[in-house]
Write a protein that holds these residues in place. Sequence first.
Motif, mmCIF file in Angstrom:
data_model
loop_
_atom_site.group_PDB
_atom_site.id
_atom_site.type_symbol
_atom_site.label_atom_id
_atom_site.label_comp_id
_atom_site.label_asym_id
_atom_site.label_seq_id
_atom_site.Cartn_x
_atom_site.Cartn_y
_atom_site.Cartn_z
ATOM 1 N N ALA A 88 -38.724 2.420 20.408
ATOM 2 C CA ALA A 88 -37.397 2.438 21.014
ATOM 3 C C ALA A 88 -37.223 3.674 21.893
ATOM 4 C CB ALA A 88 -36.323 2.411 19.937
ATOM 5 N N ALA A 89 -36.292 3.584 22.832
ATOM 6 C CA ALA A 89 -35.964 4.702 23.711
ATOM 7 C C ALA A 89 -34.572 5.215 23.355
ATOM 8 C CB ALA A 89 -36.010 4.260 25.170
ATOM 9 N N VAL A 90 -34.362 6.510 23.562
ATOM 10 C CA VAL A 90 -33.081 7.145 23.276
ATOM 11 C C VAL A 90 -32.609 7.865 24.538
ATOM 12 C CG1 VAL A 90 -31.823 8.748 21.774
ATOM 13 C CG2 VAL A 90 -33.862 7.569 20.912
ATOM 14 N N ILE A 91 -31.348 7.685 24.902
ATOM 15 C CA ILE A 91 -30.777 8.452 26.000
ATOM 16 C C ILE A 91 -29.495 9.128 25.533
ATOM 17 C CG2 ILE A 91 -31.715 6.859 27.731
ATOM 18 C CD1 ILE A 91 -28.628 6.199 28.246
ATOM 19 N N ALA A 92 -29.154 10.234 26.184
ATOM 20 C CA ALA A 92 -27.928 10.957 25.887
ATOM 21 C C ALA A 92 -26.896 10.658 26.957
ATOM 22 C CB ALA A 92 -28.206 12.460 25.819
ATOM 23 N N ALA A 93 -25.636 10.656 26.552
ATOM 24 C CA ALA A 93 -24.533 10.358 27.474
ATOM 25 C C ALA A 93 -23.360 11.265 27.149
ATOM 26 C CB ALA A 93 -24.116 8.895 27.340
ATOM 27 N N PRO A 94 -22.440 11.444 28.096
ATOM 28 C CA PRO A 94 -21.256 12.268 27.829
ATOM 29 C C PRO A 94 -20.214 11.506 27.008
ATOM 30 C CG PRO A 94 -21.167 11.443 30.069
ATOM 31 C CD PRO A 94 -22.488 10.995 29.500
ATOM 32 N N GLY A 95 -20.600 11.161 25.785
ATOM 33 C CA GLY A 95 -19.736 10.391 24.888
ATOM 34 C C GLY A 95 -20.082 8.918 24.913
ATOM 35 N N THR A 96 -19.889 8.230 23.787
ATOM 36 C CA THR A 96 -20.166 6.795 23.744
ATOM 37 C C THR A 96 -19.208 6.015 24.637
ATOM 38 O OG1 THR A 96 -18.871 6.705 21.697
ATOM 39 C CG2 THR A 96 -21.261 6.713 21.485
ATOM 40 N N GLN A 97 -18.027 6.590 24.911
ATOM 41 C CA GLN A 97 -17.091 5.888 25.788
ATOM 42 C C GLN A 97 -17.702 5.640 27.160
ATOM 43 O OE1 GLN A 97 -14.042 4.551 24.945
ATOM 44 N NE2 GLN A 97 -14.278 3.584 26.940
ATOM 45 N N ALA A 98 -18.472 6.600 27.660
ATOM 46 C CA ALA A 98 -19.142 6.414 28.950
ATOM 47 C C ALA A 98 -20.118 5.244 28.896
ATOM 48 C CB ALA A 98 -19.874 7.695 29.353
ATOM 49 N N LEU A 99 -20.818 5.110 27.783
ATOM 50 C CA LEU A 99 -21.760 4.000 27.630
ATOM 51 C C LEU A 99 -21.019 2.667 27.511
ATOM 52 C CD1 LEU A 99 -24.115 5.792 25.094
ATOM 53 C CD2 LEU A 99 -24.727 5.146 27.435
ATOM 54 N N ILE A 100 -19.901 2.664 26.800
ATOM 55 C CA ILE A 100 -19.109 1.440 26.657
ATOM 56 C C ILE A 100 -18.676 0.922 28.029
ATOM 57 C CG2 ILE A 100 -16.877 0.559 25.836
ATOM 58 C CD1 ILE A 100 -17.284 2.339 23.345
ATOM 59 N N GLN A 101 -18.373 1.827 28.958
ATOM 60 C CA GLN A 101 -17.961 1.425 30.296
ATOM 61 C C GLN A 101 -19.099 0.779 31.083
ATOM 62 O OE1 GLN A 101 -14.589 2.452 29.265
ATOM 63 N NE2 GLN A 101 -14.500 2.434 31.462
ATOM 64 N N ILE A 102 -20.330 1.221 30.820
ATOM 65 C CA ILE A 102 -21.484 0.809 31.614
ATOM 66 C C ILE A 102 -22.156 -0.449 31.092
ATOM 67 C CG2 ILE A 102 -23.811 1.498 32.340
ATOM 68 C CD1 ILE A 102 -22.802 4.408 32.295
ATOM 69 N N ALA A 143 -34.775 15.524 18.616
ATOM 70 C CA ALA A 143 -34.006 15.788 17.400
ATOM 71 C C ALA A 143 -33.151 14.582 17.031
ATOM 72 C CB ALA A 143 -33.135 17.027 17.594
ATOM 73 N N ALA A 144 -32.566 13.929 18.033
ATOM 74 C CA ALA A 144 -31.765 12.729 17.784
ATOM 75 C C ALA A 144 -32.636 11.611 17.226
ATOM 76 C CB ALA A 144 -31.084 12.271 19.079
ATOM 77 N N ARG A 145 -33.828 11.465 17.773
ATOM 78 C CA ARG A 145 -34.746 10.424 17.294
ATOM 79 C C ARG A 145 -35.049 10.621 15.807
ATOM 80 N NH1 ARG A 145 -38.289 6.845 19.450
ATOM 81 N NH2 ARG A 145 -37.750 7.482 21.564
ATOM 82 N N GLY A 146 -35.314 11.861 15.430
ATOM 83 C CA GLY A 146 -35.602 12.135 14.027
ATOM 84 C C GLY A 146 -34.383 11.948 13.137
ATOM 85 N N TYR A 147 -33.245 12.421 13.578
ATOM 86 C CA TYR A 147 -32.017 12.342 12.777
ATOM 87 C C TYR A 147 -31.592 10.901 12.540
ATOM 88 C CZ TYR A 147 -27.023 12.733 11.707
ATOM 89 O OH TYR A 147 -25.775 12.596 11.138
ATOM 90 N N TYR A 148 -31.652 10.070 13.574
ATOM 91 C CA TYR A 148 -31.220 8.678 13.457
ATOM 92 C C TYR A 148 -32.321 7.763 12.915
ATOM 93 C CZ TYR A 148 -27.116 9.938 16.273
ATOM 94 O OH TYR A 148 -25.961 10.514 16.737
ATOM 95 N N GLY A 149 -33.545 8.281 12.787
ATOM 96 C CA GLY A 149 -34.641 7.452 12.292
ATOM 97 C C GLY A 149 -35.041 6.366 13.266
ATOM 98 N N VAL A 150 -35.101 6.698 14.550
ATOM 99 C CA VAL A 150 -35.382 5.713 15.593
ATOM 100 C C VAL A 150 -36.855 5.310 15.574
ATOM 101 C CG1 VAL A 150 -35.321 5.305 18.090
ATOM 102 C CG2 VAL A 150 -33.522 6.670 17.001
ATOM 103 N N ALA A 151 -37.079 4.014 15.732
ATOM 104 C CA ALA A 151 -38.448 3.483 15.765
ATOM 105 C C ALA A 151 -39.210 4.048 16.959
ATOM 106 C CB ALA A 151 -38.415 1.961 15.833
ATOM 107 N N ASP A 152 -40.534 4.167 16.809
ATOM 108 C CA ASP A 152 -41.362 4.747 17.871
ATOM 109 C C ASP A 152 -41.248 3.977 19.177
ATOM 110 O OD1 ASP A 152 -42.204 6.694 16.122
ATOM 111 O OD2 ASP A 152 -44.101 5.690 15.630
#
Length: 332
Positions: free
Chosen positions: A71-85, A60-69
């Motif tokens: 590309a890969a999509v991952i989910a995280a507990p908030g973007t802040q967690a990704l910013i740390q990593i 659903a996220a891939r479709g909503y954001y219009g992600v290219a085929d």
Amino acid sequence: MTIEHGGALDRAMARFGGARADWLDLSTGINPEAFSLPAIAPEVWNRLPDEALLSRALAAARGYYGVADEAAVIAAPGTQALIQIVPELGSPGEVAILSPTYQEHHAAFARAGWRVLPCSDIGSIPETAKAAVVVNPNNPDGRVVPGDEILALAQRLEARGGFLVVDEAFADASPEISVAARAGGDNLILLKSFGKFFGLAGLRLGFAISSAAIAQKLAERLGPWAVSGPALAIAAHAFQRGPVLDGFRARLAVRRARLSTIFERTGIEEIGGTALFALIRHPDAHVLHDHMGRQHILVRKFDYAPDWLRIGLAVDEAGFERLEQALTDACR
């Protein structure tokens, strides 16, 4: 490095008094209207999130954001967690951050041993920079870097063995800004926030879009069951509610226009912002901040820009009238 964020209502109450119900919190960049929640089956609360639910949310996220085929999509507990990593994905060097911007990027890279170079625009990024960060649209001034410039920068950094981080936390209301459809290489890491636009920041949900290799590294760092089952179920529901989202986005635009009208009427100088907040300039911004606090209205001030305030959206006309009256009183 101490960073002040919006939403510190407890501190405001301790200083200016009042109960929580007395306050109008306009200090965040979060949609004041929460997206309607679906019915969630009891077993979603009772079980660990399974692969089927995760896959449904990511599709659903891939479709909503219009992600290219590719590309890969991952989910995280908030973007802040990704910013740390993210800063730990490569060996430290120089990282250019278009500034001023969301300060957690600076803090995370510095903590990981990078030398942070604040830059005013893409043209001032030095050739020695191995990585860069662009918040697009920017928080707090709303600056937008065109997609072609974003991608060209990513290619230049890739030639140096580096990468570009693009934080699109505030792009949902203006999806034409996004470069999600052209992401997918190791040279570009795109961050998406769910909570801001959907008004569900307490859910703590974000997404990263990049290459399969980068996504795998991020997923390994986050570990298993990084996102709760209810958060995944809510995202899968919200992302696929096309007609409902159209109305949701339209109401947001009405609120944003109402905010600008208030500044026009009160003689306040609006100098930027996004669909979710405005940035204003006032010669006594910190004095104005305290005046608003005494009226139990919380807005965001900046230590690095003492003539700036960031003001978010009220959920209803009563909130906007209250804001306008407080600004009118302050400017007399």
